[in-house]
Design a protein around this motif. Structure first.
Motif, PDB file in Angstrom:
ATOM      1  N   SER A  49       0.839  -1.196   0.000  1.00 27.88           N
ATOM      2  CA  SER A  49       0.000   0.000   0.000  1.00 27.88           C
ATOM      3  C   SER A  49       0.876   1.250   0.000  1.00 27.88           C
ATOM      4  N   SER A  50       0.272   2.381  -0.364  1.00 27.62           N
ATOM      5  CA  SER A  50       1.015   3.639  -0.355  1.00 27.62           C
ATOM      6  C   SER A  50       1.469   3.979   1.068  1.00 27.62           C
TER       7      SER A  50
ATOM      8  N   SER B   4       5.336   4.530   2.064  1.00 32.14           N
ATOM      9  CA  SER B   4       5.782   5.800   2.644  1.00 32.14           C
ATOM     10  C   SER B   4       6.510   5.574   3.971  1.00 32.14           C
TER      11      SER B   4
END
Length: 168
Positions: free
Chosen positions: A55-56, A60
């Motif tokens: 996932s983003s 991150s």
């Protein structure tokens, strides 16, 4: 701080009525295959699943993550993952980090068996340890609690303990 009984209305900002349960220990490694082999051979873990798409939020928080594998041993789960560009160095003992994770043995004999098992794998030459520190001796505190400390192949510290009369 006490947790209110289930069904009790909680004040704004108060903790949820149910205490959290432990899910997993995340372990970043520069050598995923070495770590997977060691965790399977030392703890007797079995792989549950592998991820290579993230996932983003994960990307991150963990830039460069390429693979994550969940291993399970009883009720303990480890998430082993690698990141591009991560170096094979032990954690800086002066850096902010969790100091160690403690696991409980069911008996004094089992505690000694875990230490002997660690020593056998360490001496086998089958794994690359980023820190060559050996497992400590088993020590007994004044209250009868027995324990020893050891490092995984990544230099992360673990403790095994036996607490007489405690539930494992």
């Amino acid at each position: 701080m006490s947790v209110p009984p289930p069904g009790t209305k909680r004040a704004p900002g108060a903790p949820p009525a149910t205490a959290p349960s432990f899910n997993h220990i995340g372990v970043q490694t520069a050598d995923l295959d070495n770590s997977l082999n060691w965790y399977q051979d030392f703890f007797g873990c079995t792989p549950n699943w592998t991820l290579s798409t993230f996932s983003s939020l994960t990307l991150s928080r963990l830039p460069g993550i390429t693979t994550l594998v969940e291993l399970e041993c009883g009720s303990v789960r480890f998430h082993l993952f690698d990141r591009q560009g991560s170096a094979a160095q032990p954690p800086d003992p002066k850096a902010a980090q969790y100091q160690h994770v403690c696991l409980q043995a069911a008996s004094s004999e089992e505690l000694v068996a875990w230490r002997e098992h660690w020593l056998a794998l360490f001496r086998s030459g089958s794994y690359t340890f980023v820190d060559q520190e050996t497992a400590t001796d088993v020590v007994v505190d004044a209250d009868g609690v027995e324990s020893f400390y050891f490092l995984d192949v990544n230099g992360l510290e673990f403790e095994f303990t036996y607490i007489p009369g405690a539930r494992p």
